[in-house]
Scaffold this active site. Structure first.
Site, PDB file in Angstrom:
ATOM      1  N   ARG A 231      30.385  -9.059  12.322  1.00  0.00           N
ATOM      2  CA  ARG A 231      31.830  -9.135  12.514  1.00  0.00           C
ATOM      3  C   ARG A 231      32.509  -8.297  11.436  1.00  0.00           C
ATOM      4  O   ARG A 231      32.283  -8.536  10.248  1.00  0.00           O
ATOM      5  CB  ARG A 231      32.296 -10.604  12.417  1.00  0.00           C
TER       6      ARG A 231
ATOM      7  N   HIS B  91      42.878  -7.977   9.959  1.00  0.00           N
ATOM      8  CA  HIS B  91      42.463  -8.839   8.842  1.00  0.00           C
ATOM      9  C   HIS B  91      43.323  -8.444   7.632  1.00  0.00           C
ATOM     10  O   HIS B  91      42.819  -7.995   6.612  1.00  0.00           O
ATOM     11  CB  HIS B  91      40.965  -8.678   8.580  1.00  0.00           C
TER      12      HIS B  91
ATOM     13  N   GLU C  45      43.020 -15.548  10.730  1.00  0.00           N
ATOM     14  CA  GLU C  45      43.709 -16.550   9.924  1.00  0.00           C
ATOM     15  C   GLU C  45      45.221 -16.333   9.829  1.00  0.00           C
ATOM     16  O   GLU C  45      45.762 -16.112   8.735  1.00  0.00           O
ATOM     17  CB  GLU C  45      43.109 -16.606   8.511  1.00  0.00           C
TER      18      GLU C  45
ATOM     19  N   ASN D 132      36.999 -20.370  11.112  1.00  0.00           N
ATOM     20  CA  ASN D 132      36.586 -20.099   9.736  1.00  0.00           C
ATOM     21  C   ASN D 132      36.658 -21.423   9.000  1.00  0.00           C
ATOM     22  O   ASN D 132      37.752 -21.992   8.843  1.00  0.00           O
ATOM     23  CB  ASN D 132      37.549 -19.107   9.063  1.00  0.00           C
TER      24      ASN D 132
ATOM     25  N   TYR E  44      35.521 -23.688   5.576  1.00  0.00           N
ATOM     26  CA  TYR E  44      34.991 -23.672   4.211  1.00  0.00           C
ATOM     27  C   TYR E  44      34.952 -25.046   3.559  1.00  0.00           C
ATOM     28  O   TYR E  44      34.047 -25.328   2.789  1.00  0.00           O
ATOM     29  CB  TYR E  44      35.834 -22.737   3.318  1.00  0.00           C
TER      30      TYR E  44
ATOM     31  N   GLU F  14      33.539 -17.471  10.152  1.00  0.00           N
ATOM     32  CA  GLU F  14      33.311 -17.374   8.703  1.00  0.00           C
ATOM     33  C   GLU F  14      32.849 -18.725   8.186  1.00  0.00           C
ATOM     34  O   GLU F  14      33.417 -19.767   8.561  1.00  0.00           O
ATOM     35  CB  GLU F  14      34.599 -17.026   7.939  1.00  0.00           C
TER      36      GLU F  14
HETATM   37  O1  IFM Z   1      37.627 -13.544   1.785  1.00  0.00           O
HETATM   38  C1  IFM Z   1      38.286 -14.410   2.644  1.00  0.00           C
HETATM   39  C2  IFM Z   1      38.456 -13.775   4.011  1.00  0.00           C
HETATM   40  O2  IFM Z   1      39.110 -12.567   3.937  1.00  0.00           O
HETATM   41  C3  IFM Z   1      39.255 -14.693   4.904  1.00  0.00           C
HETATM   42  N1  IFM Z   1      38.697 -16.011   4.935  1.00  0.00           N
HETATM   43  C4  IFM Z   1      38.354 -16.636   3.676  1.00  0.00           C
HETATM   44  C5  IFM Z   1      37.531 -15.712   2.817  1.00  0.00           C
HETATM   45  C6  IFM Z   1      37.206 -16.378   1.470  1.00  0.00           C
HETATM   46  O3  IFM Z   1      38.386 -16.692   0.793  1.00  0.00           O
END
Ligand code: IFM
Length: 479
Positions: free
Chosen positions: A112, A156, A201, A326, A328, A386
């Protein structure tokens, strides 16, 4: 006869590493072994890694590219850590071929990446810069030649500065401009690229860029942030239509950052605050994208910040073919009387394992997020667009990096995806953030997320232990 120890040292390094790795797992019981984990996924699953243009490419003035809002922002005093910019980043614009070799060596099945809008349409007049498109054209060919499926993100965060000067995402004209840009890219790559994500995002680029001022263009104005988010939704819808028109059979969606928000206590005030933050951060983006319009409870929270916006316009959006998530971390929320925050909430930070970004390591949150999205929105297909972690990554003299925390992070999150799949959630791909250490926006080069270490002085790439682990997982994954 050779002693046991002599025999051990005579083994090929790869065998030794493999057994050392197994012993490490057996002793610490951190996560399933790569082959057992891989066996939980079907053939055709898109195993990949992700990057973004401004974070890796460098060569910001090459072949007709002109500045983006991130060039302007990072070159403004005091905006980024140590004033660091993406001027060179990972020098990927010049080293892309070597980087594709690296992807093939890791065994990636999918990659990606994002297209830099200011390479394709550098100026406000919308003129197409064919040399900018050539770069991605060659990249796509090289990926396909290696059996790596391209997943393209159109935006992005590197908006052409020339468009920002006309109002950028705050100007309704951006909707048509973005659709035109999407058509242009699709006409060049659509004969080979099937998977398309319009935006990455929108919550982050609207709120961090326009309400908090942490990202480009650095405004602190909630009304502007909501205007940007609104135009981003409409731009996503218009670009999705353009992509479907230009690329028969395209799978079109976008990547949303979803945080698992949970109340810090079972007090009614904290429960309500967690729901409000989920509303302003997650539902404000999920609901319109699935054609439901904006959630009424959150519209009430934003109140007159929304005056004058035609909120119903987002009702024309149709559900994505694939939803990129995405993921985290989780955040614990308590009620707070802060008038500057429409959700009137604060984040509580107990001492739990965290990455160097300060983000809690909470794999369970990924399973819960997937189950929730499946239950409430039922997307046809989901990819984890992500997932990954930043750690200090102290490098040995030879550049090698022992990063067991990152391996454990990835293994536990991939296991969470497998659990969600077992429960019927249609997850069809997983992309590690990130292939390479890279430019982490306002954090500059201080946060390392890569499977591959980048020495920014020499641009030398070294696969980290986590990268070797991922390679082992992918080698075992059904084809
Ligand atoms: O690096 C970023 C990415 O550009 C967008 N999502 C989160 C990642 C980590 O912060």
């Amino acid at each position: 006869m050779a002693s046991f120890q002599e025999m051990l040292w005579a083994w090929p390094a790869s065998t030794l590493e493999k057994y050392a790795w197994r012993a490490f797992h057996w002793s610490r019981d951190l996560s399933p072994l790569p082959d057992a984990l891989a066996a939980r996924f079907p053939r055709g699953f898109a195993w990949g890694a992700a990057t973004a243009s401004y974070q890796i490419e460098g060569s910001t003035a090459a072949d007709g590219r002109r500045p983006s809002i991130w060039d302007t922002f990072s070159h403004t005093l005091g905006r980024t850590r140590n004033g660091e910019t993406g001027d060179t980043a990972c020098d990927h614009y010049r080293r892309w071929s070597e980087d594709v070799d690296l992807m093939a060596d890791l065994g990636l099945r999918a990659y990606r990446f994002s297209i830099a809008w200011p390479r394709v349409q550098p100026d406000a007049d919308g003129r197409v810069n064919e040399r900018g498109l050539d770069f991605y054209d060659h990249l796509v060919d090289a990926l396909l030649a290696r059996g790596i499926e391209p997943f393209v993100t159109l935006y992005h965060w590197d908006l052409p500065q020339a468009l920002e000067e006309l109002g950028g995402w705050r100007d309704p004209e951006i909707v048509g401009r973005f659709a035109e840009y999407a058509s242009t890219v699709a006409r060049r790559l659509g004969d080979r690229v099937r998977h398309w994500l319009t935006l990455n995002e929108p919550q982050v680029f609207s709120v961090l860029g326009y309400a908090f001022g942490h990202h480009a263009p650095g405004l602190r104005d909630w009304r502007a942030a909501l205007l940007v988010a609104h135009h981003a939704h409409l731009a996503h819808g218009a670009a999705a239509q353009a992509l479907r028109r230009e690329v028969p059979g395209a799978r079109v969606g976008l990547a949303l950052n979803l945080v698992r928000y949970e109340p810090a206590s079972q007090q009614p005030a904290d429960l309500a605050a967690a729901d409000r933050v989920d509303g302003t951060s997650n539902r404000w983006f999920l609901d319109p994208v699935f054609g439901r319009g904006y959630p009424a409870d959150v519209t009430d929270l934003f109140g007159d910040l929304l005056d004058g916006l035609d909120l119903d316009a987002v009702r024309s959006l149709s559900a994505p073919d694939l939803l990129g998530i995405n993921y985290y971390t989780r955040e614990l929320v308590r009620a707070a009387d802060d008038a500057s925050d429409p959700a009137r909430a604060a984040i509580v930070r107990p001492a739990v394992p965290r990455t160097t970004m300060g983000w809690e390591v909470y794999p369970e949150g990924l399973r819960l997020t997937l189950e929730r999205v499946h239950r409430q929105y039922a997307p046809a297909s989901i990819v984890i667009s992500e997932n990954g972690a930043a750690y200090p990554d102290l490098a040995g003299a030879d550049g090698s990096v022992s990063d067991p925390e990152r391996t454990a992070y990835l293994a536990s999150h991939i296991a969470a995806v497998a659990d969600a799949r077992d429960g019927g959630v249609p997850v069809d791909g997983y992309f590690v953030w990130s292939l390479l250490d890279n430019y982490e926006w306002a954090e500059g080069y201080g946060q390392r997320f890569g499977l591959v270490r980048v020495d920014y002085e020499t641009q030398r790439r070294t696969v980290k232990e986590s990268g070797s682990w991922y390679r082992e997982l992918l080698a075992a994954a059904p084809r």
